[in-house]
Structures are given as C-alpha cells and as structure tokens.
Motif scaffolding. Structure first.
Motif, PDB file in Angstrom:
ATOM      1  N   ASN A   1     -15.415 -46.902 -26.961  1.00 43.16           N
ATOM      2  CA  ASN A   1     -15.340 -45.458 -26.757  1.00 43.16           C
ATOM      3  C   ASN A   1     -13.972 -44.974 -27.233  1.00 43.16           C
ATOM      4  N   LYS A   2     -13.921 -43.738 -27.705  1.00 43.41           N
ATOM      5  CA  LYS A   2     -12.640 -43.177 -28.136  1.00 43.41           C
ATOM      6  C   LYS A   2     -12.563 -41.714 -27.732  1.00 43.41           C
ATOM      7  N   ILE A   3     -11.430 -41.356 -27.158  1.00 43.20           N
ATOM      8  CA  ILE A   3     -11.159 -39.972 -26.762  1.00 43.20           C
ATOM      9  C   ILE A   3      -9.882 -39.535 -27.471  1.00 43.20           C
ATOM     10  N   THR A   4      -9.924 -38.376 -28.116  1.00 45.16           N
ATOM     11  CA  THR A   4      -8.730 -37.827 -28.768  1.00 45.16           C
ATOM     12  C   THR A   4      -8.505 -36.408 -28.266  1.00 45.16           C
ATOM     13  N   ILE A   5      -7.295 -36.130 -27.820  1.00 43.38           N
ATOM     14  CA  ILE A   5      -6.943 -34.781 -27.391  1.00 43.38           C
ATOM     15  C   ILE A   5      -5.612 -34.387 -28.029  1.00 43.38           C
ATOM     16  N   ARG A   6      -5.415 -33.081 -28.174  1.00 44.89           N
ATOM     17  CA  ARG A   6      -4.212 -32.557 -28.829  1.00 44.89           C
ATOM     18  C   ARG A   6      -3.629 -31.433 -27.986  1.00 44.89           C
ATOM     19  N   GLN A   7      -2.326 -31.296 -28.069  1.00 44.20           N
ATOM     20  CA  GLN A   7      -1.676 -30.212 -27.346  1.00 44.20           C
ATOM     21  C   GLN A   7      -0.436 -29.758 -28.095  1.00 44.20           C
ATOM     22  N   TYR A   8      -0.328 -28.438 -28.298  1.00 44.24           N
ATOM     23  CA  TYR A   8       0.912 -27.877 -28.841  1.00 44.24           C
ATOM     24  C   TYR A   8       1.899 -27.730 -27.693  1.00 44.24           C
ATOM     25  N   ILE A   9       3.111 -28.189 -27.922  1.00 47.39           N
ATOM     26  CA  ILE A   9       4.155 -28.113 -26.899  1.00 47.39           C
ATOM     27  C   ILE A   9       5.317 -27.295 -27.452  1.00 47.39           C
TER      28      ILE A   9
ATOM     29  N   ASN B   1       9.038 -33.838 -12.093  1.00 45.06           N
ATOM     30  CA  ASN B   1       7.979 -34.838 -12.106  1.00 45.06           C
ATOM     31  C   ASN B   1       6.631 -34.205 -11.762  1.00 45.06           C
ATOM     32  N   VAL B   2       5.577 -34.783 -12.342  1.00 40.60           N
ATOM     33  CA  VAL B   2       4.220 -34.313 -12.098  1.00 40.60           C
ATOM     34  C   VAL B   2       3.510 -35.351 -11.235  1.00 40.60           C
ATOM     35  N   ASN B   3       2.695 -34.897 -10.285  1.00 42.86           N
ATOM     36  CA  ASN B   3       1.952 -35.820  -9.421  1.00 42.86           C
ATOM     37  C   ASN B   3       0.629 -35.186  -9.017  1.00 42.86           C
ATOM     38  N   HIS B   4      -0.154 -35.907  -8.208  1.00 45.41           N
ATOM     39  CA  HIS B   4      -1.471 -35.404  -7.828  1.00 45.41           C
ATOM     40  C   HIS B   4      -1.387 -34.163  -6.936  1.00 45.41           C
ATOM     41  N   LYS B   5      -0.221 -33.898  -6.356  1.00 43.24           N
ATOM     42  CA  LYS B   5      -0.075 -32.729  -5.488  1.00 43.24           C
ATOM     43  C   LYS B   5       0.165 -31.432  -6.265  1.00 43.24           C
ATOM     44  N   ASN B   6       0.861 -31.519  -7.403  1.00 40.31           N
ATOM     45  CA  ASN B   6       1.185 -30.279  -8.123  1.00 40.31           C
ATOM     46  C   ASN B   6       0.382 -30.057  -9.405  1.00 40.31           C
ATOM     47  N   ILE B   7      -0.454 -31.027  -9.796  1.00 42.19           N
ATOM     48  CA  ILE B   7      -1.131 -30.902 -11.095  1.00 42.19           C
ATOM     49  C   ILE B   7      -2.125 -29.744 -11.134  1.00 42.19           C
ATOM     50  N   GLU B   8      -2.839 -29.474 -10.046  1.00 43.69           N
ATOM     51  CA  GLU B   8      -3.818 -28.379 -10.071  1.00 43.69           C
ATOM     52  C   GLU B   8      -3.122 -27.041 -10.288  1.00 43.69           C
ATOM     53  N   HIS B   9      -1.984 -26.851  -9.654  1.00 41.82           N
ATOM     54  CA  HIS B   9      -1.209 -25.630  -9.858  1.00 41.82           C
ATOM     55  C   HIS B   9      -0.715 -25.530 -11.302  1.00 41.82           C
ATOM     56  N   LEU B  10      -0.269 -26.650 -11.843  1.00 41.40           N
ATOM     57  CA  LEU B  10       0.270 -26.644 -13.206  1.00 41.40           C
ATOM     58  C   LEU B  10      -0.804 -26.342 -14.244  1.00 41.40           C
ATOM     59  N   LYS B  11      -2.031 -26.777 -13.977  1.00 40.06           N
ATOM     60  CA  LYS B  11      -3.118 -26.495 -14.928  1.00 40.06           C
ATOM     61  C   LYS B  11      -3.424 -25.002 -15.000  1.00 40.06           C
ATOM     62  N   GLN B  12      -3.075 -24.279 -13.956  1.00 41.23           N
ATOM     63  CA  GLN B  12      -3.229 -22.816 -13.993  1.00 41.23           C
ATOM     64  C   GLN B  12      -2.100 -22.173 -14.780  1.00 41.23           C
ATOM     65  N   LYS B  13      -0.975 -22.854 -14.810  1.00 43.81           N
ATOM     66  CA  LYS B  13       0.239 -22.311 -15.429  1.00 43.81           C
ATOM     67  C   LYS B  13       0.244 -22.461 -16.948  1.00 43.81           C
ATOM     68  N   TYR B  14      -0.288 -23.580 -17.443  1.00 42.20           N
ATOM     69  CA  TYR B  14      -0.228 -23.876 -18.872  1.00 42.20           C
ATOM     70  C   TYR B  14      -1.590 -23.668 -19.527  1.00 42.20           C
ATOM     71  N   ASP B  15      -1.541 -23.319 -20.814  1.00 38.95           N
ATOM     72  CA  ASP B  15      -2.764 -23.108 -21.582  1.00 38.95           C
ATOM     73  C   ASP B  15      -3.387 -24.466 -21.908  1.00 38.95           C
TER      74      ASP B  15
END
Length: 198
Positions: free
Chosen positions: A29-37, A180-194
């Motif tokens: 299996n192969k997964i490819t994702i891209r992100q502009y930073i 640092n990113v962790n399981h506690k703040n990731i849901e909030h961060l996904k709202q913040k970034y495109d």
C-alpha cells in the motif's frame, strides 16, 4: 440432485476466486500527501531532516521518540525509536537512508516493529521538500507499507491517512511556533490550519 451439483460448482468458483485474490492481490500500500508550509525550506528541513529523533514533537500519534543504537545525530544511517504508547509495548524502529540534504530529501526504513502489524523491512517513508519561494515550501510525504496479515493494509489505510494528515499539520505548527504537538492539541490545530489540500 441438480441443485446440489450447481451449489457445489458455485462453491468451487467462489473458492477459486477467493484463493486467486489472496495469492495475487497487491500487498503493498502507498499513501502520498502534500502540504504547503509558509516557511523557508531550510527551517522545515531542520525539523524533519535534521531532528530525526525528535519526531514526537510534531507527530501527535507518537508519545515519545529518540535516537538509538549509538546514533548521535541525524543523517545517513541514523536510527530512532517511535513509541505509540507510554508503556513502550507498541513501537517501531526506523533508519534514515538516502539522506540528501542538498536536495532536501531522505527515506525512512522500518527495520523493527512491536505491537503493530507493519512488516519489517517492507515499509518505508519518503520525505521531499520543494522550495516554492523565499518563504514557502512544499512537503511531500509518502508512506509505502505492508502488513501481516496483508489485508490489514486496506483496513488501516484510511486511519493511517488521517494520522499522516495530523502529522503534517503538526510539522507546520511546530515550524511556525516551536510548540510541541500532541493528542490533546491536534484537534484544535486542525481547525487553525488549512488542511483542504491534504
């Protein structure tokens, strides 16, 4: 009698088809994702390429990580452990290979696993950074993997893709803020970034 015969023939056909699927099915299996930073390519490279042991800072699915087996710094042959739980019963050991700092790229080979169905020596990731302008780059991340049993690869795929999306959000957040990113703040961060492009 005729019904039993037809049922027998149908069973043989189904069994033959299933056997053929099991033994000829593509197991990789192969997964490819891209992100502009929105950051300089060297700043992103410092996080993903040069801090190989520090992946737990950016990946919310990894609770701790460190360099192992005498590895003192990132680069060709560097080894790390990534722990998925605090007990240390689920982890992978990885090695940094094909390290090309001038090209902002490298591969990560999985060489030992525990508590996860990934196959050792058959799973690897690829990182590639492409500068777009002085303050923007594109991160391309690919993960090719096999599992034991093989059909778990298909079952895991959507969950792994979501986890990898979280990882790319984590990279972007850490590069831009140093937090640092962790399981506690990731849901909030996904709202913040495109994340629409992921």
């Amino acid at each position: 009698m005729k019904k039993k015969y037809l049922l027998f023939i149908a069973s043989i056909i189904i069994l033959t088809g299933l056997t053929s699927f099991i033994f000829t099915r593509q197991r990789t299996n192969k997964i490819t994702i891209r992100q502009y930073i929105p950051a300089r390519v060297d700043k992103v490279w410092a996080v993903v390429g040069e801090d190989f042991g520090g992946i737990a800072k950016t990946n919310p699915n990894i609770v701790s990580s460190s360099l192992i087996n005498g590895t003192e710094k990132s680069g060709e042959g560097a080894e790390r452990v990534c722990n998925f739980n605090h007990e240390g019963t689920s982890y992978i050991h990885e090695k940094q290979v094909d390290f090309q700092p001038d090209d902002y790229s490298f591969r990560v080979k999985v060489f030992h696993v525990h508590g996860t169905p990934l196959k050792e020596n058959e799973s690897f990731a690829e990182y590639k950074l492409i500068p777009k302008d002085a303050n923007t780059c594109e991160l391309i991340f690919s993960f090719q993997y096999e599992t034991t049993p093989f059909f778990l690869g298909d079952v895991m795929r959507p969950f792994m893709k979501d986890d990898l999306k979280d990882y790319l959000v984590g990279i972007q957040h850490y590069v831009l803020t140093g937090e640092n990113v962790n399981h506690k703040n990731i849901e909030h961060l996904k709202q913040k970034y495109d994340v629409s492009s992921l």
